[in-house]
Structures are given as C-alpha cells and as structure tokens.
Design a protein around this motif. Structure first.
Motif, PDB file in Angstrom:
ATOM      1  N   ARG A 113       0.422  -0.853   0.171  1.00  0.00           N
ATOM      2  CA  ARG A 113      -0.614   0.137   0.598  1.00  0.00           C
ATOM      3  C   ARG A 113       0.767   1.516   0.052  1.00  0.00           C
ATOM      4  O   ARG A 113       2.096   0.868  -0.139  1.00  0.00           O
ATOM      5  CB  ARG A 113      -0.556   0.058   1.530  1.00  0.00           C
ATOM      6  N   GLU A 117      -0.276   7.106   2.770  1.00  0.00           N
ATOM      7  CA  GLU A 117      -1.612   6.794   3.416  1.00  0.00           C
ATOM      8  C   GLU A 117      -1.432   5.618   4.404  1.00  0.00           C
ATOM      9  O   GLU A 117      -2.335   5.822   5.596  1.00  0.00           O
ATOM     10  CB  GLU A 117      -2.805   5.821   2.590  1.00  0.00           C
ATOM     11  N   VAL A 118      -0.310   4.898   4.428  1.00  0.00           N
ATOM     12  CA  VAL A 118      -0.461   3.908   5.653  1.00  0.00           C
ATOM     13  C   VAL A 118       0.147   4.481   6.891  1.00  0.00           C
ATOM     14  O   VAL A 118      -0.246   3.997   7.884  1.00  0.00           O
ATOM     15  CB  VAL A 118       0.576   2.838   5.128  1.00  0.00           C
ATOM     16  N   ALA A 120      -0.574   7.411   7.851  1.00  0.00           N
ATOM     17  CA  ALA A 120      -1.973   8.958   8.027  1.00  0.00           C
ATOM     18  C   ALA A 120      -2.851   7.506   9.116  1.00  0.00           C
ATOM     19  O   ALA A 120      -3.540   7.463  10.022  1.00  0.00           O
ATOM     20  CB  ALA A 120      -2.394   8.784   6.927  1.00  0.00           C
ATOM     21  N   GLU A 121      -3.061   6.184   8.432  1.00  0.00           N
ATOM     22  CA  GLU A 121      -3.767   5.669   9.077  1.00  0.00           C
ATOM     23  C   GLU A 121      -3.058   4.514  10.039  1.00  0.00           C
ATOM     24  O   GLU A 121      -3.523   4.381  11.428  1.00  0.00           O
ATOM     25  CB  GLU A 121      -4.029   4.361   8.387  1.00  0.00           C
ATOM     26  N   ALA A 124      -4.087   7.970  13.251  1.00  0.00           N
ATOM     27  CA  ALA A 124      -5.377   7.055  13.598  1.00  0.00           C
ATOM     28  C   ALA A 124      -5.164   6.604  14.350  1.00  0.00           C
ATOM     29  O   ALA A 124      -5.701   5.914  15.575  1.00  0.00           O
ATOM     30  CB  ALA A 124      -6.078   6.996  12.449  1.00  0.00           C
ATOM     31  N   LEU A 125      -4.564   5.186  14.355  1.00  0.00           N
ATOM     32  CA  LEU A 125      -4.615   3.958  15.063  1.00  0.00           C
ATOM     33  C   LEU A 125      -4.399   4.612  16.408  1.00  0.00           C
ATOM     34  O   LEU A 125      -4.757   4.061  17.520  1.00  0.00           O
ATOM     35  CB  LEU A 125      -4.003   2.863  14.279  1.00  0.00           C
ATOM     36  N   LYS A 128      -6.552   6.002  18.126  1.00  0.00           N
ATOM     37  CA  LYS A 128      -6.942   4.979  19.504  1.00  0.00           C
ATOM     38  C   LYS A 128      -7.037   4.608  20.121  1.00  0.00           C
ATOM     39  O   LYS A 128      -7.832   4.391  20.748  1.00  0.00           O
ATOM     40  CB  LYS A 128      -8.208   4.252  17.928  1.00  0.00           C
ATOM     41  N   ALA A 157      -4.364  -2.335  11.547  1.00  0.00           N
ATOM     42  CA  ALA A 157      -3.678  -1.833  10.396  1.00  0.00           C
ATOM     43  C   ALA A 157      -3.681  -2.475   8.996  1.00  0.00           C
ATOM     44  O   ALA A 157      -3.517  -2.197   8.049  1.00  0.00           O
ATOM     45  CB  ALA A 157      -2.460  -1.608  10.730  1.00  0.00           C
ATOM     46  N   LYS A 159      -7.044  -4.391   8.661  1.00  0.00           N
ATOM     47  CA  LYS A 159      -8.159  -4.646   8.349  1.00  0.00           C
ATOM     48  C   LYS A 159      -8.806  -5.503   7.940  1.00  0.00           C
ATOM     49  O   LYS A 159      -9.566  -6.459   7.241  1.00  0.00           O
ATOM     50  CB  LYS A 159      -8.330  -3.644   7.054  1.00  0.00           C
TER      51      LYS A 159
END
Length: 249
Positions: A113, A117-118, A120-121, A124-125, A128, A157, A159
C-alpha cells in the motif's frame, strides 16, 4: 462468516481438539473459557492456521479449507489469513522497530500500500488506542499494557474481518489489564468480529455475545453470557465456574 465442522487436532497420540463444530456470525463477539489444557488456544490457532487441524474443515467468508492430514498450502494459509489477525499473549512486537514502524510494516510489505496513506492510518489507530504520543518509542520503552495496545493497533492496520485474541491480558500486571480490555470493548461496540480466549470472567460476561466453555477438547456448553454465568446447564461448567468465580471474589 466463520464455519468450523468436526475440527480435530492431534499432537502425536494426544487428541487436543475432538470434533469441534461452531459458527460465528459477522459482528459477533465470542469468548472461549475453560481450564488450562482444555484446547482453547489450540482452537484459536487452528482458526488462523498457525496449527494445522488433523481433520475437519474451516471456512472464513468464501475461503474453505478441508483438512486431510497434510499441511495446508501456502495459498490456503494466505487466503485464510487475509481475513483474520491474531493478538498474542506476549505481544510479538519487533524490538528493533519503533511503535509506528511495527504498525506500518505489514501494510507496506504484505499489502503493497501507499506509504503516506499507511502512516496516516497508523497514526489514527495509535490515537484510537491512546499511543500516538509514543509512536517513535521502541517496545522496550513501553509498559506491558502499552505493548499490548500497540499489538492490537498493528493487527487493526491490516483491516481484518476477524480478530483473534489469545488471553490478551495474561502477561500483564493487574493494574494494566483495564486499559487493554477497554480497547477491546470499544472494538466490540464498533461491531468488530472477535474470538477471545480469556480467563477474565467479568470481561467475558460484559463484552461477549456468546460464551463457549471448552473442556477436554470438547465444547461442553455455549450460550449467552447471562445463561452461562448464572444458570449453566452442564455439571462440568458449573464446577469450573464455581472454582474460578470463588477464586476471583
């Protein structure tokens, strides 16, 4: 979503799982309880093909694997694991990588990926699970509870449709247990499908849609938490709960 039929597992002459059959629906949280040596962890590892069942079959989503005594192919393992992720007792973080490096490794290498993007995710995780401020630290700088929360973020990560937890609090000091259970409870509220092997009876009662009691490689009894914990029908379940609930009182 998950269908297990007549699943058995032998280690030499020791039959650890004996013709286990169960189904788990999407969004369901299932806790597996039972005494040590009952086959709980072996069942969990079979669901992710970390152990090869000796007989029976496993289906996750549209992937179906029948076991005939030989090891599953690499493709079968990959197909099953694309839908599931496992969180272990002892975290299994890479010690030479920072927290965020641990989380982005698999999406970058296995899923190919986009790195921005990875990242940023991953951030966010980490937010969380309450670890964003620790993203550049190494595992040795974290508490046990923080390591386990990082391990959960690492699996998220990818998903996965299904999360498998193998006694996620057993390696933690008692005061750190709550912070990990809180993360799992939030995942349950979000509708994440989970199978949790746990010795935390109060947690299993609170978080689960269904509780399965295993002993001697068999599913002895299963049902809603209130039924299992307050009015179990099987004598062996009653004996087990009387011991563990008295010990926890």
């Amino acid at each position: 979503m998950i269908k297990v039929e007549n699943l058995s597992k032998k280690f030499n002459d020791n039959e650890v799982l004996k013709s286990i059959s169960l189904q788990i629906q999407r969004g369901e949280v299932v806790s597996i309880i039972g005494p040590s040596g009952s086959g709980k962890t072996t069942l969990l590892r079979c669901l992710n093909l970390l152990e090869t069942p000796s007989a029976g079959s496993l289906q996750i989503n549209q992937v179906h694997v029948a076991f005939t005594g030989k090891a599953p192919s690499k493709k079968q393992k990959t197909d099953i694991r694309q839908y599931s992720g496992m969180v272990f007792q002892h975290f299994h973080l890479f010690p030479h990588k920072t927290v965020i490096e641990n989380i982005i490794e698999a999406p970058l290498i296995a899923q190919k990926r986009d790195k921005r993007e990875v990242i940023a995710e991953a951030e966010a995780l980490l937010a969380k699970v309450g670890l964003l401020a620790h993203k550049d630290q190494y595992p040795e700088q974290l508490s046990g509870g923080q390591k386990q929360r990082a391990a959960i973020a690492r699996i998220l990560a990818l998903k996965p449709d299904l999360l498998l937890f193998d006694e996620p609090t057993s390696a933690l000091d008692p005061e750190l247990v709550g912070e990990v259970l809180t993360v799992i409870q939030e995942l349950a509220r979000e509708g994440q499908t989970m199978v949790i092997v746990t010795h935390e009876m109060d947690f299993a009662r609170d978080v689960s849609d269904r509780v399965i009691f295993i002993d001697g490689g068999h599913i002895v009894e299963q049902g809603k938490p209130e039924d299992i914990f307050t009015r179990p029908t099987e004598v062996r379940t009653q004996q087990f709960l009387q011991k563990v609930l008295r010990r926890g009182a």
